[in-house]
Design a protein around this motif. Structure first.
Motif, PDB file in Angstrom:
ATOM      1  N   GLY A 412       0.814  -1.213   0.000  1.00  0.00           N
ATOM      2  CA  GLY A 412       0.000   0.000   0.000  1.00  0.00           C
ATOM      3  C   GLY A 412       0.844   1.258   0.000  1.00  0.00           C
ATOM      4  N   LEU A 413       1.823   1.306   0.894  1.00  0.00           N
ATOM      5  CA  LEU A 413       2.711   2.474   0.944  1.00  0.00           C
ATOM      6  C   LEU A 413       3.540   2.582  -0.327  1.00  0.00           C
ATOM      7  CD1 LEU A 413       3.921   2.243   4.657  1.00  0.00           C
ATOM      8  CD2 LEU A 413       2.401   3.965   3.680  1.00  0.00           C
ATOM      9  N   TRP A 414       3.930   1.445  -0.882  1.00  0.00           N
ATOM     10  CA  TRP A 414       4.707   1.432  -2.126  1.00  0.00           C
ATOM     11  C   TRP A 414       3.900   2.012  -3.280  1.00  0.00           C
ATOM     12  CZ3 TRP A 414       9.614  -0.594  -3.506  1.00  0.00           C
ATOM     13  CH2 TRP A 414       9.836  -0.756  -4.863  1.00  0.00           C
ATOM     14  N   SER A 415       2.670   1.542  -3.416  1.00  0.00           N
ATOM     15  CA  SER A 415       1.863   1.911  -4.581  1.00  0.00           C
ATOM     16  C   SER A 415       1.232   3.285  -4.452  1.00  0.00           C
ATOM     17  CB  SER A 415       0.764   0.857  -4.803  1.00  0.00           C
ATOM     18  OG  SER A 415       1.339  -0.409  -5.057  1.00  0.00           O
ATOM     19  N   TRP A 416       0.773   3.624  -3.251  1.00  0.00           N
ATOM     20  CA  TRP A 416       0.021   4.870  -3.105  1.00  0.00           C
ATOM     21  C   TRP A 416       0.787   5.964  -2.374  1.00  0.00           C
ATOM     22  CZ3 TRP A 416      -2.923   0.243  -2.072  1.00  0.00           C
ATOM     23  CH2 TRP A 416      -3.739  -0.119  -3.149  1.00  0.00           C
ATOM     24  N   GLY A 417       1.866   5.597  -1.707  1.00  0.00           N
ATOM     25  CA  GLY A 417       2.635   6.610  -1.001  1.00  0.00           C
ATOM     26  C   GLY A 417       4.052   6.757  -1.509  1.00  0.00           C
ATOM     27  N   ASN A 418       4.424   5.939  -2.528  1.00  0.00           N
ATOM     28  CA  ASN A 418       5.799   5.951  -3.053  1.00  0.00           C
ATOM     29  C   ASN A 418       6.826   5.843  -1.923  1.00  0.00           C
ATOM     30  OD1 ASN A 418       5.361   6.019  -5.809  1.00  0.00           O
ATOM     31  ND2 ASN A 418       5.196   8.243  -5.886  1.00  0.00           N
ATOM     32  N   PHE A 419       6.500   5.001  -0.951  1.00  0.00           N
ATOM     33  CA  PHE A 419       7.335   4.872   0.250  1.00  0.00           C
ATOM     34  C   PHE A 419       7.792   3.424   0.378  1.00  0.00           C
ATOM     35  CE2 PHE A 419       8.302   4.526   4.752  1.00  0.00           C
ATOM     36  CZ  PHE A 419       8.919   5.744   5.025  1.00  0.00           C
ATOM     37  N   VAL A 420       9.110   3.252   0.581  1.00  0.00           N
ATOM     38  CA  VAL A 420       9.676   1.908   0.729  1.00  0.00           C
ATOM     39  C   VAL A 420       9.692   1.546   2.205  1.00  0.00           C
ATOM     40  CG1 VAL A 420      11.639   0.409   0.272  1.00  0.00           C
ATOM     41  CG2 VAL A 420      11.108   2.278  -1.310  1.00  0.00           C
ATOM     42  N   MET A 421       8.807   0.635   2.585  1.00  0.00           N
ATOM     43  CA  MET A 421       8.738   0.170   3.968  1.00  0.00           C
ATOM     44  C   MET A 421       9.516  -1.130   4.105  1.00  0.00           C
ATOM     45  SD  MET A 421       5.372  -0.970   6.141  1.00  0.00           S
ATOM     46  CE  MET A 421       5.619  -2.748   6.071  1.00  0.00           C
ATOM     47  N   PRO A 422      10.198  -1.353   5.235  1.00  0.00           N
ATOM     48  CA  PRO A 422      10.846  -2.646   5.448  1.00  0.00           C
ATOM     49  C   PRO A 422       9.816  -3.772   5.336  1.00  0.00           C
ATOM     50  CG  PRO A 422      11.528  -1.071   7.131  1.00  0.00           C
ATOM     51  CD  PRO A 422      10.420  -0.422   6.358  1.00  0.00           C
ATOM     52  N   PHE A 423      10.136  -4.778   4.579  1.00  0.00           N
ATOM     53  CA  PHE A 423       9.182  -5.851   4.321  1.00  0.00           C
ATOM     54  C   PHE A 423       9.803  -7.219   4.591  1.00  0.00           C
ATOM     55  CE2 PHE A 423       6.504  -8.041   0.816  1.00  0.00           C
ATOM     56  CZ  PHE A 423       5.660  -8.565   1.774  1.00  0.00           C
ATOM     57  N   GLY A 424      10.908  -7.499   3.928  1.00  0.00           N
ATOM     58  CA  GLY A 424      11.510  -8.824   4.048  1.00  0.00           C
ATOM     59  C   GLY A 424      11.943  -9.169   5.457  1.00  0.00           C
ATOM     60  N   VAL A 425      12.625  -8.237   6.134  1.00  0.00           N
ATOM     61  CA  VAL A 425      13.122  -8.514   7.486  1.00  0.00           C
ATOM     62  C   VAL A 425      11.962  -8.693   8.472  1.00  0.00           C
ATOM     63  CG1 VAL A 425      14.405  -7.537   9.433  1.00  0.00           C
ATOM     64  CG2 VAL A 425      15.388  -7.477   7.142  1.00  0.00           C
ATOM     65  N   PRO A 426      10.928  -7.813   8.492  1.00  0.00           N
ATOM     66  CA  PRO A 426       9.806  -8.066   9.400  1.00  0.00           C
ATOM     67  C   PRO A 426       9.089  -9.387   9.122  1.00  0.00           C
ATOM     68  CG  PRO A 426       9.772  -5.788   8.673  1.00  0.00           C
ATOM     69  CD  PRO A 426      10.819  -6.478   7.859  1.00  0.00           C
ATOM     70  N   VAL A 427       8.953  -9.738   7.846  1.00  0.00           N
ATOM     71  CA  VAL A 427       8.312 -11.016   7.516  1.00  0.00           C
ATOM     72  C   VAL A 427       9.172 -12.171   8.012  1.00  0.00           C
ATOM     73  CG1 VAL A 427       7.717 -12.559   5.608  1.00  0.00           C
ATOM     74  CG2 VAL A 427       6.946 -10.197   5.571  1.00  0.00           C
ATOM     75  N   ALA A 428      10.476 -12.106   7.745  1.00  0.00           N
ATOM     76  CA  ALA A 428      11.378 -13.160   8.217  1.00  0.00           C
ATOM     77  C   ALA A 428      11.367 -13.236   9.739  1.00  0.00           C
ATOM     78  CB  ALA A 428      12.798 -12.892   7.713  1.00  0.00           C
ATOM     79  N   PHE A 429      11.324 -12.077  10.400  1.00  0.00           N
ATOM     80  CA  PHE A 429      11.287 -12.039  11.862  1.00  0.00           C
ATOM     81  C   PHE A 429      10.008 -12.691  12.381  1.00  0.00           C
ATOM     82  CE2 PHE A 429       9.984  -9.613  15.723  1.00  0.00           C
ATOM     83  CZ  PHE A 429      10.959 -10.117  16.580  1.00  0.00           C
ATOM     84  N   THR A 430       8.880 -12.360  11.762  1.00  0.00           N
ATOM     85  CA  THR A 430       7.602 -12.945  12.181  1.00  0.00           C
ATOM     86  C   THR A 430       7.626 -14.452  12.033  1.00  0.00           C
ATOM     87  OG1 THR A 430       6.444 -10.924  11.493  1.00  0.00           O
ATOM     88  CG2 THR A 430       5.109 -12.901  11.813  1.00  0.00           C
ATOM     89  N   LEU A 431       8.112 -14.934  10.882  1.00  0.00           N
ATOM     90  CA  LEU A 431       8.152 -16.379  10.642  1.00  0.00           C
ATOM     91  C   LEU A 431       9.128 -17.070  11.592  1.00  0.00           C
ATOM     92  CD1 LEU A 431       8.086 -16.424   6.743  1.00  0.00           C
ATOM     93  CD2 LEU A 431       6.214 -17.019   8.295  1.00  0.00           C
ATOM     94  N   MET A 432      10.287 -16.458  11.793  1.00  0.00           N
ATOM     95  CA  MET A 432      11.278 -17.078  12.668  1.00  0.00           C
ATOM     96  C   MET A 432      10.799 -17.080  14.115  1.00  0.00           C
ATOM     97  SD  MET A 432      15.345 -16.263  12.958  1.00  0.00           S
ATOM     98  CE  MET A 432      16.396 -17.193  14.080  1.00  0.00           C
ATOM     99  N   LEU A 433      10.186 -15.977  14.516  1.00  0.00           N
ATOM    100  CA  LEU A 433       9.669 -15.882  15.878  1.00  0.00           C
ATOM    101  C   LEU A 433       8.544 -16.893  16.086  1.00  0.00           C
ATOM    102  CD1 LEU A 433      10.101 -14.308  18.455  1.00  0.00           C
ATOM    103  CD2 LEU A 433       8.441 -12.633  17.662  1.00  0.00           C
ATOM    104  N   TYR A 434       7.677 -16.981  15.094  1.00  0.00           N
ATOM    105  CA  TYR A 434       6.584 -17.941  15.181  1.00  0.00           C
ATOM    106  C   TYR A 434       7.137 -19.364  15.263  1.00  0.00           C
ATOM    107  CZ  TYR A 434       2.292 -20.428  14.006  1.00  0.00           C
ATOM    108  OH  TYR A 434       1.223 -21.268  14.032  1.00  0.00           O
ATOM    109  N   LEU A 435       8.159 -19.658  14.444  1.00  0.00           N
ATOM    110  CA  LEU A 435       8.765 -20.988  14.463  1.00  0.00           C
ATOM    111  C   LEU A 435       9.413 -21.267  15.816  1.00  0.00           C
ATOM    112  CD1 LEU A 435       9.569 -23.554  12.932  1.00  0.00           C
ATOM    113  CD2 LEU A 435      11.620 -22.355  12.159  1.00  0.00           C
ATOM    114  N   ALA A 436      10.138 -20.275  16.364  1.00  0.00           N
ATOM    115  CA  ALA A 436      10.787 -20.460  17.667  1.00  0.00           C
ATOM    116  C   ALA A 436       9.752 -20.711  18.763  1.00  0.00           C
ATOM    117  CB  ALA A 436      11.635 -19.231  18.000  1.00  0.00           C
ATOM    118  N   GLN A 437       8.679 -19.923  18.748  1.00  0.00           N
ATOM    119  CA  GLN A 437       7.633 -20.101  19.753  1.00  0.00           C
ATOM    120  C   GLN A 437       6.952 -21.456  19.585  1.00  0.00           C
ATOM    121  OE1 GLN A 437       7.071 -18.221  22.254  1.00  0.00           O
ATOM    122  NE2 GLN A 437       7.612 -16.111  21.803  1.00  0.00           N
TER     123      GLN A 437
END
Length: 741
Positions: A412-437
């Motif tokens: 959404g921010l990319w397409s409508w706000g021309n803003f690059v938000m961190p994506f890969g690291v938060p997704v990897a963090f969520t998956l890794m955290l979920y896996l650890a838990q």
């Protein structure tokens, strides 16, 4: 509490690892590649895919090399190309993605100089003739003259690190876009090269501007994702080829930096570079994310040979910004980009010029790592909380929701706000955290839950096992003394019933009975202590504490009476007799824990309070009631409950008399007439204990005639008759003594 702390500790450990990467303390290449991957996919998923005619590339392609000869070409050919571009095709501005640091060696000037200084030096008139020839043979000067006075940007490149004995300055560059005095006003994280390779002075002096085409912000994987717009050399600010050409085409407005807030001129607060109508969101290195329009060929390409020959399509070139570069593989100007593995370097500049003029450059803000850190903290706390208080399924659903939200925000921010938000690291963090838990839950908590289930699964309902697994610190197998409630339930006349059924039918009937009754106990959070034939023993208050242990025990006893009637249709169908049960309930101090011998252990309760509960069950037959509770249990029940006072008894093995009651339930749920009977019954009991036999007998007799008879009334009328014959004496405490269990 410890479970929550553990879950947050797991999140904290994983979080520290990711924060170390986000802050730059350590470089985790895998996370870096994941972030690059998600960035490249966003680029590819949102490419405009249209041709932008604003910028035209004059391409030194393979066809041009075949027609005009191998590179480098003589500068007179380039002079012809420049003249044709401006005079024939009327272009707007021209930029060279090529540097010319060395003199043209194809014109024969070197041979002419050698002849003039050597074997023909004494030839009469040769010196004068050589001077005339020099002017016509100087291809560098021819190119310089072709460029003079025209909006042309010369390309050059900086060297970030000089090798030993390498010159720091080769050729010449133009004046900086911002002088050193102006640059000192800003505390920015400048890129600071150590040297440059420019153009011949004769060429550089004729251009309107110059711009570097090197890329010191190249990512570690060699992909062109961002390119700096300026570099600081010798204290002054120099601009890139793309910025210089875009500025030149826009009237060459001055460069400004915009901050938020405006008076804090540091890299962290840098938002944009502005040059008149040109606006470029930049990062902390004053670099832009290349706004790729599509695969190679997103801009018109014109063969350089056609321009030199005057055969190019004038409509394509007229009024356009032109970049001279090469797509020929042999000239090695191919780049790896998010949209292609082999992409012409000149088209990278074209994309930036297009983005500067038409907008659409994405902003990767200088505080990008701060955004990433905030996201990681929020995700870490949320998932730790979820696994601490929610079921694994609900926590997993929340994790999926977090991933969906991050994805929606990123695109959404990319397409409508021309803003690059961190994506890969938060997704990897969520998956890794979920896996650890999840792994912790499976290998640690599940193991604990399996152990608890193994120990208590046969005693307590599944929901209590869940709670026990969530709060293992509240569980102890060791013997301890607690305030608890115990219940005994026994089938009336079971011996005679069992004699009428064969073994298989008896087992089937008992199984059906115990299953139904056990369901009631577990519904009210009770723990099954044991089955002794048709007898059920249960308790409340262990292994988990239960502040409502008395109420839960009494509700269970009352519902057990109703539940047994639900078995009547099935029992009648199978030819089995109706069952009736007596229930005794007592509350008080009891010893609970794992008890037994080295051969067999059982989680059970013992003590005088337990024995009294068993005695009360036996007394239900004596008084013709379905359930009896002690005074201790009655005192723990809600104040709005009603009871029928049954008696004051002295049971075998206990010296002190015990008041016993039949629980009736909340007062407001009782029929008013029944409530009136209970009040009259209390009065009759007072007369009975006061040895006022006639008045007591009359009250009990009236209760028998009320239309709501009860076995107690007949029992006390009979007992009064006995008391008249053998009075208990003046010291009688009102208790009835039982000598049998």
């Amino acid at each position: 509490m410890s479970r929550t702390v553990t879950r947050f500790a797991i999140s904290g450990f994983v979080l520290l690892l990711f924060l170390a990467h986000s802050s730059g303390w350590v470089n985790l290449r895998l996370l870096e590649q994941i972030e690059h991957f998600t960035y490249d996919n966003r680029v590819q998923a949102t490419l405009p895919g249209t041709l932008d005619p604003t910028v035209v590339i004059v391409d030194i392609d393979e066809t041009s090399l075949a027609v005009e000869g191998q590179w480098p070409w003589s500068r007179d050919k380039l002079a012809t190309m420049v003249n044709n571009l401006f005079e024939t095709y009327r272009i707007r501005a021209l930029g060279f993605d090529i540097a010319f640091p060395e003199a043209d060696r194809s014109s024969g000037l070197q041979l002419l100089d050698r002849l003039q200084q050597g074997e023909l030096s004494d030839l009469p008139g040769f010196a004068e003739r050589a001077a005339a020839l020099r002017s016509s043979m100087d291809n560098d000067r021819a190119l310089a003259e072709a460029v003079r006075g025209k909006p042309v940007v010369w390309g050059y490149y900086f060297s970030q690190h000089l090798q030993s004995q390498q010159q720091d300055a080769v050729g010449a560059v133009c004046a900086p876009a911002m002088d050193s005095m102006a640059a000192k006003l800003y505390d920015l994280d400048w890129i600071r090269p150590e040297g440059y390779t420019g153009n011949l002075a004769v060429l550089q002096g004729t251009g309107a501007a110059c711009g570097f085409f090197d890329n010191p912000t190249l990512d570690n994987d060699g992909v062109y994702r961002r390119v700096p717009l300026v570099q600081l050399y010798g204290g002054a600010v120099y601009e890139s080829l793309a910025l210089a050409l875009a500025r030149l085409a826009s009237g060459q407005p001055g460069i400004e930096f915009e901050f938020e807030p405006p008076d804090v001129r540091t890299s962290l607060h840098l938002e944009r570079l502005r040059a008149g109508p040109l606006l470029a969101p930049v990062d902390e290195r004053i670099a832009v994310m290349v706004p790729y329009r599509g695969p190679e060929g997103s801009f018109p390409y014109v063969s350089a040979a056609d321009v030199i020959a005057g055969k190019a399509d004038a409509a394509v070139l007229k009024g356009k910004i032109v970049l001279v570069g090469t797509s020929a593989p042999g000239l090695r100007d191919l780049r790896v980009t998010p949209v292609a593995k082999a992409y012409s370097g000149v088209e990278v500049h074209a994309n930036i010029i297009s983005g500067l003029i038409n907008g659409g450059i994405k902003q990767k803000a200088p505080y990008y790592s701060g955004i990433e850190t905030t996201l990681l903290l929020a995700i870490g706390v949320l998932i730790a909380w979820a696994f601490a208080v929610l079921s694994p399924l609900a926590a997993g659903a929340l994790g999926a929701g977090v991933l969906a939200l991050i994805t929606a925000l990123a695109f959404g921010l990319w397409s409508w706000g021309n803003f690059v938000m961190p994506f890969g690291v938060p997704v990897a963090f969520t998956l890794m955290l979920y896996l650890a838990q999840l792994l912790y839950g499976y290998f640690i908590e599940s193991r604990g839950k399996r152990e608890i289930s193994k120990l208590f699964g046969q005693y307590v309902p599944p929901e209590l096992v869940e709670e026990m697994a969530a709060h293992p610190q509240d569980i102890s197998m060791e013997g301890e003394s607690r305030e608890m409630t115990v219940l005994f339930s026994d089938v009336r006349n079971f011996t005679s019933i069992s004699e009428k059924l064969d073994a298989k039918e008896l087992a089937a009937m008992i199984n059906a009975f115990l299953t139904k009754q056990t369901g009631v106990v577990q519904k009210h959070r009770g723990t099954i202590d044991k089955y002794i034939g048709d007898l059920i023993m249960a308790f409340w208050g262990a292994p988990l504490p239960d502040k409502d242990h008395a109420l839960n025990g009494v509700l269970t006893g009352m519902e057990m009476q109703r539940a047994i009637r639900e078995l009547d249709p099935e029992f009648e169908k199978r030819g089995w007799p109706k069952l009736h049960i007596g229930v005794g309930i007592n509350s008080g101090k009891m010893n609970v824990g794992n008890m037994g011998s080295e051969f067999r252990m059982a989680y059970t309760v013992i003590g005088d309070s337990v024995n009294l509960g068993s005695r009360l069950e036996g007394l239900t037959k004596e008084y013709g009631v379905g359930i009896l509770i002690s005074e201790d249990t009655r005192n723990l029940l809600p104040s709005d409950w009603a009871f029928r006072e049954v008696d004051l008894v002295r049971v075998k093995g206990r010296g002190e008399p015990v008041a016993i009651y039949e629980p009736m339930g909340p007062k407001e749920e009782l029929d008013p007439a029944l409530r009136q009977d209970l009040a009259r019954h209390r009065g009759a009991m007072k007369l009975y204990r006061a040895q006022q036999w006639d008045q007591a007998e009359q009250e009990f007799f009236n209760l028998m005639q009320s239309g709501r008879p009860h076995p107690l009334y007949e029992l006390f009328v009979s007992r009064i008759m006995e008391m008249r014959d053998t009075p208990p004496g003046k010291n009688w405490d009102g208790a009835y003594n039982f000598t049998h269990k």
